[in-house]
Write a protein that holds these residues in place. Sequence first.
Motif, PDB file in Angstrom:
ATOM      1  N   VAL A 105      -7.798  -1.852  -2.962  1.00 43.25           N
ATOM      2  CA  VAL A 105      -8.349  -3.205  -2.825  1.00 43.25           C
ATOM      3  C   VAL A 105      -8.055  -4.016  -4.082  1.00 43.25           C
ATOM      4  O   VAL A 105      -7.600  -5.162  -4.007  1.00 43.25           O
ATOM      5  CB  VAL A 105      -9.874  -3.162  -2.555  1.00 43.25           C
ATOM      6  CG1 VAL A 105     -10.492  -4.549  -2.632  1.00 43.25           C
ATOM      7  CG2 VAL A 105     -10.156  -2.514  -1.210  1.00 43.25           C
TER       8      VAL A 105
ATOM      9  N   THR B 134      -8.272  -5.177   3.570  1.00 41.65           N
ATOM     10  CA  THR B 134      -7.597  -3.970   3.089  1.00 41.65           C
ATOM     11  C   THR B 134      -7.938  -2.785   3.989  1.00 41.65           C
ATOM     12  O   THR B 134      -7.057  -1.991   4.345  1.00 41.65           O
ATOM     13  CB  THR B 134      -7.997  -3.675   1.632  1.00 41.65           C
ATOM     14  OG1 THR B 134      -7.646  -4.806   0.835  1.00 41.65           O
ATOM     15  CG2 THR B 134      -7.286  -2.441   1.105  1.00 41.65           C
TER      16      THR B 134
ATOM     17  N   ILE C  34       0.839  -1.202   0.000  1.00 45.79           N
ATOM     18  CA  ILE C  34       0.000   0.000   0.000  1.00 45.79           C
ATOM     19  C   ILE C  34       0.874   1.252   0.000  1.00 45.79           C
ATOM     20  O   ILE C  34       0.638   2.188  -0.769  1.00 45.79           O
ATOM     21  CB  ILE C  34      -0.966   0.000   1.204  1.00 45.79           C
ATOM     22  CG1 ILE C  34      -2.026  -1.090   1.026  1.00 45.79           C
ATOM     23  CG2 ILE C  34      -1.626   1.377   1.377  1.00 45.79           C
ATOM     24  CD1 ILE C  34      -2.850  -1.374   2.273  1.00 45.79           C
TER      25      ILE C  34
END
Length: 111
Positions: free
Chosen positions: A51, A61, A35
């Motif tokens: 996601v 997530t 991320i």
Amino acid sequence: MPAAAQHSDPSVEYDGALALAALARALAHPARIAIVRMLKARQTCVGCDIVEEIRLAQSTTSEHLRILKAAGIITGTIERPRVCYSLNLQALEPLRRFLDGIAGPDNPKLD
């Protein structure tokens, strides 16, 4: 030089260590690293894009995003009906300084 003069207040050093440990814990999962890398590359991102890219369930997530946000590593701006996330590089500065200090000028930079 006396030991007391060499070191600052131990409670301040301990607080700094706690902050570094909190950042390290927040980054201590491959999905959260993914991320952070994604947000670094894109500057900002909508939650549903995250996601899709990391290929985990939306609820999983969301939990990773919550952990990163609680640590201050990311910020989330609500733009109904979505949340746009971005990386807060300033929050990672203490960790960068710590790692640079370990690597030192004679050691290769950590990437």
